[in-house]
Design a protein around this motif. Structure first.
Motif, short mmCIF file in Angstrom:
data_model
loop_
_atom_site.label_atom_id
_atom_site.label_comp_id
_atom_site.label_asym_id
_atom_site.label_seq_id
_atom_site.Cartn_x
_atom_site.Cartn_y
_atom_site.Cartn_z
N PHE A 37 0.84 -1.20 0.00
CA PHE A 37 0.00 0.00 0.00
C PHE A 37 0.87 1.25 0.00
O PHE A 37 0.63 2.19 -0.77
CB PHE A 37 -0.96 0.02 1.19
N ILE A 38 1.87 1.29 0.86
CA ILE A 38 2.77 2.45 0.93
C ILE A 38 3.47 2.66 -0.41
O ILE A 38 3.56 3.79 -0.91
CB ILE A 38 3.81 2.27 2.06
N PHE A 39 3.96 1.60 -1.01
CA PHE A 39 4.63 1.71 -2.31
C PHE A 39 3.67 2.28 -3.36
O PHE A 39 4.01 3.21 -4.09
CB PHE A 39 5.16 0.35 -2.76
N CYS A 40 2.46 1.73 -3.45
CA CYS A 40 1.49 2.19 -4.45
C CYS A 40 1.05 3.62 -4.18
O CYS A 40 0.94 4.44 -5.12
CB CYS A 40 0.27 1.27 -4.48
N PHE A 41 0.82 3.96 -2.93
CA PHE A 41 0.37 5.31 -2.59
C PHE A 41 1.45 6.35 -2.88
O PHE A 41 1.18 7.38 -3.51
CB PHE A 41 -0.05 5.38 -1.12
N THR A 42 2.67 6.08 -2.43
CA THR A 42 3.74 7.06 -2.67
C THR A 42 4.07 7.18 -4.16
O THR A 42 4.38 8.26 -4.64
CB THR A 42 5.01 6.72 -1.87
N TYR A 74 11.03 3.50 5.04
CA TYR A 74 11.89 3.35 3.87
C TYR A 74 13.34 3.42 4.34
O TYR A 74 13.63 4.05 5.36
CB TYR A 74 11.65 4.49 2.88
N PRO A 75 14.27 2.81 3.62
CA PRO A 75 15.68 2.95 3.96
C PRO A 75 16.09 4.43 3.94
O PRO A 75 15.52 5.23 3.20
CB PRO A 75 16.39 2.16 2.86
N SER A 76 17.09 4.78 4.71
CA SER A 76 17.50 6.19 4.82
C SER A 76 18.25 6.66 3.57
O SER A 76 18.24 7.84 3.25
CB SER A 76 18.36 6.41 6.06
N LYS A 77 18.89 5.75 2.85
CA LYS A 77 19.65 6.11 1.66
C LYS A 77 18.70 6.51 0.52
O LYS A 77 17.72 5.83 0.25
CB LYS A 77 20.50 4.92 1.22
N GLY A 78 19.00 7.59 -0.17
CA GLY A 78 18.23 7.99 -1.34
C GLY A 78 16.83 8.47 -0.99
O GLY A 78 16.54 8.87 0.14
N THR A 79 15.94 8.45 -1.99
CA THR A 79 14.56 8.86 -1.79
C THR A 79 13.65 7.64 -1.77
O THR A 79 14.08 6.54 -2.13
CB THR A 79 14.08 9.81 -2.92
N ILE A 80 12.41 7.85 -1.41
CA ILE A 80 11.46 6.74 -1.39
C ILE A 80 11.21 6.21 -2.79
O ILE A 80 10.77 5.08 -2.96
CB ILE A 80 10.13 7.14 -0.71
N PHE A 81 11.51 7.01 -3.81
CA PHE A 81 11.28 6.60 -5.19
C PHE A 81 12.42 5.74 -5.74
O PHE A 81 12.35 5.28 -6.87
CB PHE A 81 11.06 7.82 -6.07
N ASP A 82 13.44 5.50 -4.93
CA ASP A 82 14.55 4.64 -5.31
C ASP A 82 14.30 3.18 -4.93
O ASP A 82 15.16 2.33 -5.14
CB ASP A 82 15.85 5.09 -4.63
N TYR A 83 13.09 2.88 -4.38
CA TYR A 83 12.81 1.56 -3.83
C TYR A 83 11.49 0.98 -4.32
O TYR A 83 10.56 1.71 -4.64
CB TYR A 83 12.78 1.62 -2.30
N PHE A 84 11.44 -0.35 -4.35
CA PHE A 84 10.22 -1.09 -4.63
C PHE A 84 10.11 -2.22 -3.62
O PHE A 84 11.06 -2.49 -2.88
CB PHE A 84 10.20 -1.62 -6.07
N LYS A 86 10.05 -5.97 -2.55
CA LYS A 86 10.47 -7.31 -2.97
C LYS A 86 10.43 -8.19 -1.73
O LYS A 86 11.04 -7.85 -0.72
CB LYS A 86 11.87 -7.29 -3.57
N ASP A 87 9.70 -9.28 -1.84
CA ASP A 87 9.46 -10.16 -0.70
C ASP A 87 8.78 -9.35 0.41
O ASP A 87 7.70 -8.86 0.21
CB ASP A 87 10.75 -10.85 -0.24
N SER A 88 9.43 -9.13 1.52
CA SER A 88 8.78 -8.39 2.61
C SER A 88 9.61 -7.17 3.02
O SER A 88 9.61 -6.78 4.18
CB SER A 88 8.57 -9.30 3.82
N LYS A 89 10.31 -6.59 2.05
CA LYS A 89 11.12 -5.42 2.36
C LYS A 89 11.28 -4.54 1.13
O LYS A 89 10.92 -4.92 0.03
CB LYS A 89 12.48 -5.84 2.90
N PHE A 90 11.83 -3.36 1.36
CA PHE A 90 12.11 -2.45 0.25
C PHE A 90 13.47 -2.80 -0.35
O PHE A 90 14.43 -3.04 0.37
CB PHE A 90 12.11 -0.99 0.72
N GLU A 91 13.52 -2.83 -1.66
CA GLU A 91 14.73 -3.15 -2.41
C GLU A 91 15.00 -2.00 -3.37
O GLU A 91 14.08 -1.39 -3.91
CB GLU A 91 14.48 -4.45 -3.19
N GLU A 92 16.27 -1.69 -3.62
CA GLU A 92 16.61 -0.60 -4.54
C GLU A 92 16.27 -0.98 -5.98
O GLU A 92 16.50 -2.11 -6.40
CB GLU A 92 18.10 -0.27 -4.45
N TRP A 93 15.75 0.01 -6.73
CA TRP A 93 15.47 -0.22 -8.14
C TRP A 93 16.73 -0.61 -8.89
O TRP A 93 16.67 -1.33 -9.88
CB TRP A 93 14.86 1.03 -8.77
N ALA A 94 17.89 -0.15 -8.43
CA ALA A 94 19.15 -0.48 -9.10
C ALA A 94 19.34 -1.98 -9.20
O ALA A 94 19.95 -2.47 -10.16
CB ALA A 94 20.32 0.17 -8.36
#
Length: 155
Positions: A37-42, A74-84, A86-94
């Motif tokens: 939900f957080i990923f889709c909303f942001t 969200y992880p402190s590194k980068g912005t919230i838009f740098d993450y998606f 994956k499984d049960s955590k945020f992973e970098e788009w990189a």
């Protein structure tokens, strides 16, 4: 306080969020529904933000979100838009960037160079398209709108 290049009514952001949720949520993801939900909303609220007059409103929104919302961090590194999610955590788009398969005989105009930004935009666009949700790309001439669409169609 943000600026959007093209005004968007609130219901359109909610509609985009619902389309993303509908496209991305499957029964196996119910245990981590808050992350999705957080990923889709942001994404629905933030991907329409840009830099105007030297102010990066996407980064401002990201900083505000990280400072205000404490349940799902969200992880402190980068912005919230740098993450998606994956499984049960945020992973970098990189980590989702595909390797480029390029032949020197292919004209550069037919090549979409994968980056974390193109991976994120392709993922969001594919998800919205699956639900027949309209998409409008905006940006200055030469920023890659047409190439992004052509790359998506080729994939």
């Amino acid at each position: 306080n943000t600026k959007i290049l093209v005004p968007m009514v609130d219901i359109n952001q909610i509609s985009a969020c619902c389309s993303l949720l509908e496209a991305l949520i499957t029964p196996d993801k119910y245990e981590v529904l808050e992350y999705w939900f957080i990923f889709c909303f942001t994404s629905a609220c933030g991907f329409c933000l840009t830099e105007v007059d030297g102010v990066d409103y996407r980064k401002s929104f990201s900083d505000w979100w990280k400072g205000e919302m404490k349940t799902i961090k969200y992880p402190s590194k980068g912005t919230i838009f740098d993450y998606f999610v994956k499984d049960s955590k945020f992973e970098e788009w990189a980590s989702a960037v595909d390797e480029i398969e390029y032949s020197s005989e292919t004209p550069m105009g037919e090549v979409t160079v994968p980056t974390s930004e193109t991976a994120a935009m392709t993922y969001i666009k594919k998800s919205l398209i699956r639900k027949n949700h309209s998409i409008m790309l905006i940006g200055l001439a030469g920023c890659g709108k047409t190439q992004s669409c052509l790359g998506l169609l080729r994939s």
